[in-house]
Design a protein around this motif. Structure first.
Motif, PDB file in Angstrom:
ATOM      1  N   SER A  31      -7.575  -0.735  -0.719  1.00 41.30           N
ATOM      2  CA  SER A  31      -6.230  -1.215  -0.437  1.00 41.30           C
ATOM      3  C   SER A  31      -5.875  -2.453  -1.261  1.00 41.30           C
ATOM      4  N   ASP A  56       0.105   3.680  -3.047  1.00 42.94           N
ATOM      5  CA  ASP A  56      -0.489   4.990  -2.747  1.00 42.94           C
ATOM      6  C   ASP A  56       0.213   6.115  -3.511  1.00 42.94           C
ATOM      7  N   ARG A  96      -5.741   4.551  -1.815  1.00 43.71           N
ATOM      8  CA  ARG A  96      -6.054   5.009  -0.455  1.00 43.71           C
ATOM      9  C   ARG A  96      -7.495   4.657  -0.073  1.00 43.71           C
ATOM     10  N   ASN A 129       0.823  -1.210   0.000  1.00 37.78           N
ATOM     11  CA  ASN A 129       0.000   0.000   0.000  1.00 37.78           C
ATOM     12  C   ASN A 129       0.861   1.265   0.000  1.00 37.78           C
TER      13      ASN A 129
END
Length: 353
Positions: free
Chosen positions: A234, A224, A231, A220
């Motif tokens: 996930s 991201d 966000r 993540n």
């Protein structure tokens, strides 16, 4: 007000035609002209009476986009199209030529709201969803322009298909219909950054259609940085949805992984990707990034050749089936969004003069 006949499914058109006294076989005739003969004017449909042609012309139009630009690779015939829609917006489509098939990459939105850091489409903003007819029209327009028969379709052009779910599903069913393009569901793929609830819904609605996940990072933290939507959804949620999808469909899932130099091409990234995909029927496409101008702090540079090979070897070691995608159309603006972005920039420059 006239309606775009391509926005109707076969069943809807049968019902629509019946309202003004046209039999079901007239739908067969019209679809044959459009999908098989590439006739985009009712007046040319000579097995219909003049009265019927006039009736259709009063109520419908065949919404084929205007071709603004077409680039053809001298290397492998890859063809990039820039189309203008009725409202003046532009979209892109691509034809890919293989020894045994022709594949169309088609758009589902004008622009894209996802704004992936490596994608030119997202950099130029999001405008709206395409209708089913606007999606279908790309396929038949490309066939007419290049005089080819498209056998495979990938929803991997501009836009996030699962954010335009209903129209995308409708367009798939139109293209699959035996009276339309008659393309097998198994030859149609939908590529998504991953919207968990829609992935599961797709498994139930179109279980034979292939699924591709644009993953591009195994954690993540890194995802991201290049895919803002991560966000909200996930990596773990996406993988869980993929497992649910596979329970329903039994289909292998393709994972797209764009390799970016010294960002997601390290040994640790490959090991974590292999761990993430363990127990999943997965196939990984390793794609060296196509450099684009971006606002991202991450430099979009291709990895060294040895780094790409090292990444592949690690996946091989863990028995994760994969391949390094061979680039097509390297001598043209083949990366998604480049043609549209250039057109928008040029138009703005003219307006300010």
């Amino acid at each position: 007000m006239k309606k775009n006949i391509l926005d109707f499914s076969y069943e809807e058109l049968v019902e629509e035609f019946s309202k003004f006294g046209l039999e079901k076989f007239r739908v067969d005739q019209v679809w044959d002209w459009i999908f098989k003969k590439k006739a985009f004017d009712f007046n040319g449909m000579t097995n219909l009476s003049k009265e019927h042609r006039a009736l259709l012309s009063e109520r419908f139009y065949i919404g084929i986009p205007e071709l603004l630009d077409m680039q053809i690779s001298k290397i492998d015939k890859t063809t990039k199209f820039l189309w203008q829609l009725e409202d003046g917006n532009t979209i892109e489509s691509v034809l890919l030529f293989h020894p045994d098939r022709v594949t169309a990459c088609i758009s589902s939105q004008v622009g894209c709201p996802v704004k992936c850091a490596f994608c030119a489409t997202g950099q130029s903003g999001y405008v709206r969803n395409l209708s089913a007819g606007e999606i279908v029209a790309q396929v038949i327009a490309m066939e007419k322009e290049r005089r080819v028969n498209i056998g495979n379709i990938v929803y991997m052009g501009m836009g996030e298909p699962l954010l335009n779910y209903n129209e995308v599903v409708k367009s798939v069913r139109i293209l699959n219909h035996k009276k339309g393009k008659n393309i097998s569901m198994r030859r149609i793929s939908i590529s998504t950054v991953g919207i968990p609830e829609k992935i599961v819904q797709l498994a139930n609605d179109l279980p034979e259609v292939k699924l591709a996940i644009s993953l591009h990072a195994p954690t993540n933290y890194k995802r991201d940085l290049i895919i803002p939507m991560n966000r909200k959804y996930s990596v773990e949620e996406i993988i869980h949805a993929v497992k649910e999808y596979q329970k329903i469909t039994k289909n292998r899932v393709t994972f797209e992984y764009i390799l970016i130099r010294e960002f997601n091409d390290f040994v640790d990234d490959a090991e974590k990707l292999a761990e993430l995909l363990r127990g999943i029927g997965a196939y990984v496409n390793l794609i060296p990034v196509n450099p684009v101008e971006t606002d991202s702090e991450i430099k979009m540079e291709r990895p060294h050749h040895w780094a790409i090979e090292r990444f592949k070897e690690i996946l091989d070691k863990h028995n994760i089936e994969n391949e390094i995608r061979r680039e097509k159309g390297t001598d043209i603006d083949a990366a998604c969004g480049q043609l549209r972005r250039r057109h928008i920039t040029s138009r703005k420059a003219k307006q300010t003069k």
